[in-house]
Structures are given as structure tokens and as C-alpha cells.
Design a protein around this motif. Structure first.
Motif, PDB file in Angstrom:
ATOM      1  N   ASP A   1       0.830  -1.196  -0.006  1.00 48.35           N
ATOM      2  CA  ASP A   1       0.184  -0.011  -0.075  1.00 48.35           C
ATOM      3  C   ASP A   1       0.908   1.274   0.164  1.00 48.35           C
ATOM      4  O   ASP A   1       0.585   2.135  -0.616  1.00 48.35           O
ATOM      5  CB  ASP A   1      -0.921   0.007   1.141  1.00 48.35           C
ATOM      6  CG  ASP A   1      -2.122  -0.913   1.084  1.00 48.35           C
ATOM      7  OD1 ASP A   1      -2.221  -1.541   0.006  1.00 48.35           O
ATOM      8  OD2 ASP A   1      -2.712  -1.311   2.026  1.00 48.35           O
ATOM      9  N   ALA A   2       1.952   1.274   0.779  1.00 46.62           N
ATOM     10  CA  ALA A   2       2.687   2.236   0.778  1.00 46.62           C
ATOM     11  C   ALA A   2       3.420   2.745  -0.502  1.00 46.62           C
ATOM     12  O   ALA A   2       3.502   3.958  -0.604  1.00 46.62           O
ATOM     13  CB  ALA A   2       3.920   2.059   1.940  1.00 46.62           C
ATOM     14  N   VAL A   3       3.513   1.926  -1.627  1.00 40.61           N
ATOM     15  CA  VAL A   3       4.174   2.237  -2.605  1.00 40.61           C
ATOM     16  C   VAL A   3       3.092   1.841  -3.612  1.00 40.61           C
ATOM     17  O   VAL A   3       3.449   1.819  -4.953  1.00 40.61           O
ATOM     18  CB  VAL A   3       5.358   1.356  -3.163  1.00 40.61           C
ATOM     19  CG1 VAL A   3       6.631   1.226  -2.059  1.00 40.61           C
ATOM     20  CG2 VAL A   3       5.049  -0.259  -3.197  1.00 40.61           C
ATOM     21  N   GLY A   4       1.722   2.031  -3.385  1.00 40.01           N
ATOM     22  CA  GLY A   4       0.669   2.064  -4.326  1.00 40.01           C
ATOM     23  C   GLY A   4      -0.127   3.062  -4.349  1.00 40.01           C
ATOM     24  O   GLY A   4      -1.253   3.133  -4.950  1.00 40.01           O
TER      25      GLY A   4
ATOM     26  N   GLY B   1       0.235   6.488  -4.920  1.00 39.28           N
ATOM     27  CA  GLY B   1       0.602   7.521  -5.887  1.00 39.28           C
ATOM     28  C   GLY B   1       2.056   7.756  -5.920  1.00 39.28           C
ATOM     29  O   GLY B   1       2.499   8.153  -5.106  1.00 39.28           O
ATOM     30  N   LEU B   2       2.713   8.157  -7.012  1.00 37.72           N
ATOM     31  CA  LEU B   2       3.877   8.477  -7.321  1.00 37.72           C
ATOM     32  C   LEU B   2       4.195   9.765  -6.489  1.00 37.72           C
ATOM     33  O   LEU B   2       3.459  10.767  -6.995  1.00 37.72           O
ATOM     34  CB  LEU B   2       4.375   8.487  -8.745  1.00 37.72           C
ATOM     35  CG  LEU B   2       5.900   8.432  -9.022  1.00 37.72           C
ATOM     36  CD1 LEU B   2       6.460   7.365  -8.436  1.00 37.72           C
ATOM     37  CD2 LEU B   2       6.277   8.844 -10.234  1.00 37.72           C
ATOM     38  N   GLU B   3       5.132   9.892  -5.758  1.00 39.51           N
ATOM     39  CA  GLU B   3       5.422  11.234  -5.110  1.00 39.51           C
ATOM     40  C   GLU B   3       6.805  11.745  -5.706  1.00 39.51           C
ATOM     41  O   GLU B   3       7.639  10.769  -5.373  1.00 39.51           O
ATOM     42  CB  GLU B   3       5.363  11.144  -3.611  1.00 39.51           C
ATOM     43  CG  GLU B   3       5.698  12.491  -2.903  1.00 39.51           C
ATOM     44  CD  GLU B   3       5.857  12.418  -1.480  1.00 39.51           C
ATOM     45  OE1 GLU B   3       5.878  13.458  -0.893  1.00 39.51           O
ATOM     46  OE2 GLU B   3       5.667  11.116  -1.026  1.00 39.51           O
ATOM     47  N   GLU B   4       6.939  12.918  -6.148  1.00 40.86           N
ATOM     48  CA  GLU B   4       8.272  13.146  -6.684  1.00 40.86           C
ATOM     49  C   GLU B   4       8.566  14.336  -5.802  1.00 40.86           C
ATOM     50  O   GLU B   4       8.107  15.419  -5.715  1.00 40.86           O
ATOM     51  CB  GLU B   4       8.190  13.478  -8.281  1.00 40.86           C
ATOM     52  CG  GLU B   4       7.922  12.351  -9.007  1.00 40.86           C
ATOM     53  CD  GLU B   4       8.058  12.814 -10.672  1.00 40.86           C
ATOM     54  OE1 GLU B   4       9.190  13.089 -11.024  1.00 40.86           O
ATOM     55  OE2 GLU B   4       7.133  12.887 -11.078  1.00 40.86           O
ATOM     56  N   LEU B   5       9.852  14.201  -5.475  1.00 35.72           N
ATOM     57  CA  LEU B   5      10.541  15.274  -4.590  1.00 35.72           C
ATOM     58  C   LEU B   5      11.866  15.535  -5.060  1.00 35.72           C
ATOM     59  O   LEU B   5      12.742  14.600  -5.312  1.00 35.72           O
ATOM     60  CB  LEU B   5      10.754  14.826  -3.109  1.00 35.72           C
ATOM     61  CG  LEU B   5       9.508  14.900  -2.100  1.00 35.72           C
ATOM     62  CD1 LEU B   5       9.880  14.502  -0.849  1.00 35.72           C
ATOM     63  CD2 LEU B   5       9.266  16.422  -1.975  1.00 35.72           C
TER      64      LEU B   5
END
Lengths: 79, 468
Positions: A52-55, A57-61
């Protein structure tokens, strides 16, 4: 709690495989079966949480943003 | 003058020559083939020289061989007739071999269906020794390897499902999009932390090193990807920097490199945990599992666990139920068997009594028959006994009479022989002192005393001395 801290996704997957193969062998007694099922459920929950933690939504920083965010958190912690 | 004639003849091939760009002061427009031919002539007119550099990308065709000559500041495409090259006996040239080539520029003008190409046509080639750049690189590679710096990254555990991935790449390069494409292919939607750095030249190394150190310092970064599209080895030298490679080797976070391609192996590729040929592959290596497939596998594992758990209980409950029913069933089975036995016993008893009756009746009939026969026999016996008794009585009477007569006769005979009777008739009997009869005169003479027995008593006598 100590186990949850050190548990990794791959270790959990490996253990789930081992548990299922033990259950499939039909050699486990009732008590062992119930304990294995309980442990398996716990591990599955852990893995599901990891997935779930990698599902979500993609977070770009950008690295500088992350550093700034971490420093702000540290400052608020010390305050 | 010759060129002008050429252009004019070309013009006759292009009756529809387009108008030039309005306002342009340049001559033309000229047909491109003609211009290319002119260019070729001009290039061929360049002074012929010897050049030196490192061979790269040597290829041999049927008629020609091709290679590039490179050094730190530039490169030159070269070609040579295959026949002339083979005559040198050098064999295929390895990348990095430093050579001296003698020749001049040429230009293949191409055609409607073939691309043009420029090359320095070598008439002679001489091997000049190991390529300087690659030799330096090789020395450094050997040093790092000897120090064991290729190993530490490869020993680091790489998470199957990283939550945060650090990426070092150029901000505007294609590598960035490739990394994202690779992550999408894995259906991974975690956190990407971009550390943009120049990746073009030697000056990039310090920036990349710093970016890597900063990313590794963030506790949440699970794995780092260093991505760059391919390029010439000179361009990739930034990733062969000694400080950068030593830093990466000792980072506590696994680094996945994709900074070159299969022909250009950088030192970073050697020290990194994994070396990939493209940024997309690097992203896939950073997330080894397909998240959707992993989710499906997890669902299946959950189902199997639930099934096994349920089965373990249900099967045992069934067994218990079966066991609990067993004693009652056992008793019931025995009851049925006992009833059966009882029925058989009764039937058998009835049969036995009937048979007994029959046997008894038969025996009674036989007994009756026998008793009648016995009665008959006994009546006959009595009759015979009675007749036998009469006969016996008769016989007995006759026998008694006869015995009496015999007795009388015997007693008369006996009396006739009695010595007493003889004595009564006057005879005497001489006995010795012991009472024994003495029957001779000689015996009487030798006895001292004699007894004479008469019929009424005894008289002692003494014999006289013998007469002479």
C-alpha cells in the motif's frame, strides 16, 4: 514490536512461502496450524501495508526539498 | 570553369528549379548532389596528414573497414579499404588501441537512397601503443579491484520493495523519463527523490558524488539509481572518477548504475551494486517485483492461509464427530448381530426339539417292539424252565436212590475189610512200643518189648531168647 522493526518485505514473503508449504504438507498439528495461520495473517498484513505504501501514488520530490522538509521537522522537534 | 559547367549541366536535370529565399544574398539555390560533389572535391583538396588517437568501434565490411579515432578533445570517423587494411596484417583493432593513421579527408556524397558520410580515409595505419585514456582507466580499475572496492556494494541487501528511491540524473535529460517509465512498468508508486546533477563532462563528477552522499544521508532512501543515456567514453569519464567510485563503493545504500551502454563500461558500473544498460532497466532493478503481481500473489497467499486454517479445523471437527458416533454405531451393530443370533438360536432350538421328538417316537416304537419280543421270549423261557424242572426232579430222585444203594454196598464191603472184625474173629496184632505193626519173627526178636493187640485190649509181652 522488535520484530516489526526489523522485518523486511522479502523476509516476510519468504516466511509466508515457508508457512504455506508447511501447511500444504499436511504435517502440522492443529495447534501448529492455527499458530502458523495466525503468523501468516500477520505477515500478509505487513506485506499488504508495504505494498500500500508504494501503491498510493507516485510522489516526486527534489533532494533539496526533502532536506528542507527534514530540517524544518528537526527544528520543530527541538522547539 | 569546370565547376560552372557542372552546375549548368545539373540545371538541365532540374527544369523546375525552385525560387530562392527572398532577400537572401547567397547564390543558389543549387541542387544538393551537385553541392555535395563540390564539397567532396574541396575535402579531397585538404592537405593529407598523419593523425593519432584511440581506435573505437572498429567494424569490417566487405570492401572497407571503419573506426573512430578519439582523444580527450575530439574524434574523427575513419575508413580504409579492406584490401589495404588486411595487407597490414593487424587484425581487428580493439577499442582503445592508440594508432597513427595517414591519409586525407573524403566525402561520400550518398544518393536519393543512401546516406552521405564523411570519413578520414587512411592509406596506412600503425599501432602506436595502448590508448592513454583507457590505459589510465584500466590502471584505476585494477587498483580499485585490488582494494576490494567492487565488492561492498554487491554485498548490501537490496530491498525488494523500496519505499523511497533516490535518483541522480540530469534535470533535462531523457534518463529522467526513462527511470519513471521503468517504475511505471513495475506499477510502483512510492516516493522518488531527484538529485539533479550535471552528467556531461569531467566536471560532473564532484556534483554527482555530492548528490550521492546527500541521498545516502537521508535515512528514508532505500536505494539509489544513477542514470544517464549513452555517450562517447570521453563523455562518460565523469563516471570513472576515482573519488566518485571510492565514495560509491563505501556508501551504505545500494547504488544501481546505468550510465553507459554495453560498449562503454564505466568504473561506476564496476563498483555499483548492479550495473544496467539503460535507466529503464535500472528502475526495474531498483524495484525487483511487479507490485501488481505481488499484490495478486499476496491475495492468493491469504486465500491459501484461510483455506488451510479452515480445513485444519473442519477436518478435525469431522473426525471428532465421526469418533463420537463410533461407540453408538458399534453398540447398534452388536445389537443387530445379537438379535440375529437369537433368531438363529430359536429356529435351531425348534428344529432340535422337533428332531428330538421324532427320534424319541422312533425310539419308543423300537422299545415297544423290543419289549413285546422280550415278553414272548420270557414266556417261552418259563415254559421251558418248568419242563426242565420236572425232568431235573426225576433225575435227582433216581440219582439219590442209586447212591443209597451204592453206599450200602460199599459199607458191607468196608466192614468186611475192618481189622477189628478180624481181631474179633480171634486174630491178634503185634506192635512195637511205638504202635507200629511188626510183621516178621525176626523183627519181633530184635524188639525189647512188644504189644499184642486183641479186639478188647492190649497185652505187653517179652520175647524169649532165640532157640538153638
Amino acid at each position: 514490536v522488535a520484530q516489526a522493526d526489523t522485518l523486511t518485505y522479502e523476509a516476510a514473503c519468504e516466511r509466508i512461502e515457508a508457512i504455506i508449504s508447511r501447511l500444504d504438507s499436511g504435517e502440522a498439528g492443529l495447534r501448529e496450524t492455527l499458530e502458523l495461520c495466525q503468523e501468516g495473517r500477520r505477515l500478509v498484513e505487513f506485506c499488504a501495508a508495504e505494498l500500500d505504501a508504494v501503491g498510493r501514488g507516485l510522489e516526486e520530490l527534489r533532494l533539496d526539498e526533502l532536506v528542507a522538509r527534514l530540517e524544518a521537522r528537526r527544528a520543530s522537534d527541538t522547539a | 570553369v569546370r565547376n560552372v559547367h557542372g552546375f549548368l549541366s545539373a540545371l538541365s536535370e532540374f527544369p523546375e528549379r525552385p525560387a530562392g529565399i527572398p532577400g537572401s544574398e547567397l547564390t543558389g539555390p543549387w541542387p544538393v548532389g551537385q553541392y555535395a560533389a563540390a564539397l567532396r572535391e574541396r575535402l579531397r583538396g585538404f592537405v593529407r596528414v598523419q593523425v593519432f588517437g584511440e581506435v573505437f568501434g572498429f567494424k569490417a565490411g566487405r570492401a572497407k573497414v571503419w573506426f573512430e579515432l578519439r582523444d580527450g578533445s575530439g574524434a574523427l570517423p575513419c575508413s580504409m579499404w579492406r584490401k589495404e587494411f588486411d595487407a597490414l596484417g593487424l587484425g581487428p583493432l580493439a577499442d582503445g588501441v592508440q594508432v597513427v593513421a595517414a591519409g586525407g579527408c573524403d566525402y561520400y556524397v550518398g544518393s536519393r537512397t543512401a546516406s552521405p558520410s564523411f570519413s578520414f580515409v587512411a592509406a596506412e595505419v600503425r599501432i602506436a601503443g595502448e590508448g592513454d585514456l583507457l590505459a589510465q582507466l584500466d590502471r584505476l580499475r585494477r587498483t580499485l579491484h585490488a582494494e576490494g572496492l567492487f565488492e561492498p556494494q554487491k554485498r548490501l541487501p537490496r530491498p525488494m520493495l523500496p519505499r523511497s528511491i533516490g535518483v541522480v540524473c540530469g534535470e533535462h535529460g531523457k534518463a529522467r523519463a526513462d527511470v519513471l517509465a521503468g517504475l511505471r512498468r513495475r506499477r510502483w508508486r512510492g516516493r522518488v527523490i531527484w538529485a539533479f546533477a550535471p552528467v556531461q563532462d569531467r566536471h560532473a563528477a564532484p556534483a554527482v558524488t555530492r548528490a550521492l552522499q546527500d541521498l545516502a544521508a537521508c535515512a528514508e532512501v532505500d536505494v539509489i539509481v544513477v542514470a544517464r543515456g549513452g555517450g562517447s567514453l570521453a563523455d562518460l569519464f565523469a563516471f570513472c572518477d576515482e573519488t566518485l567510485c571510492r565514495t560509491v563503493a563505501l556508501l551504505p545504500v545500494p547504488v544501481i548504475s546505468s550510465v553507459g551502454h554495453h560498449a562503454d563500461r564505466t568504473l561506476l558500473d564496476d563498483v555499483a551494486a548492479v550495473a544496467c544498460s539503460t535507466p529503464t532497466h535500472a528502475a526495474e532493478a531498483a524495484v525487483p517485483v511487479d507490485c501488481a503481481a505481488a499484490r495478486a500473489a499476496l491475495a492468493s497467499a491469504t486465500a491459501r492461509l484461510e483455506r488451510q486454517g479452515r480445513r485444519a479445523i473442519v477436518e478435525r471437527a469431522r473426525t471428532l464427530a465421526r469418533l463420537s458416533r463410533a461407540p453408538a454405531a458399534h453398540v447398534e451393530r452388536h445389537r443387530v448381530r445379537l438379535h440375529q443370533h437369537l433368531r438363529e438360536l430359536r429356529a435351531s432350538a425348534r428344529r432340535g426339539v422337533a428332531e428330538g421328538d421324532r427320534a424319541t417316537t422312533a425310539r419308543a416304537i423300537a422299545l415297544t417292539r423290543k419289549s413285546r419280543a422280550a415278553a414272548l421270549t420270557s414266556a417261552r423261557g418259563a415254559l421251558r424252565a418248568r419242563s426242565d424242572g420236572a425232568a431235573l426232579e426225576r433225575t435227582a430222585t433216581a440219582a439219590l436212590e442209586r447212591r443209597r444203594r451204592d453206599l450200602d454196598r460199599l459199607s458191607v464191603a468196608l466192614a468186611a475189610h475192618d481189622p477189628q472184625r478180624t481181631l474179633e474173629r480171634g486174630y491178634a496184632l503185634v506192635e512195637d512200643s511205638a504202635g507200629e505193626p511188626i510183621t516178621s519173627a525176626a523183627a519181633a526178636r530184635e524188639s525189647a518189648a512188644l504189644t499184642v493187640r486183641m479186639h478188647d485190649g492190649r497185652v505187653g509181652v517179652r520175647p524169649d531168647p532165640p532157640l538153638t
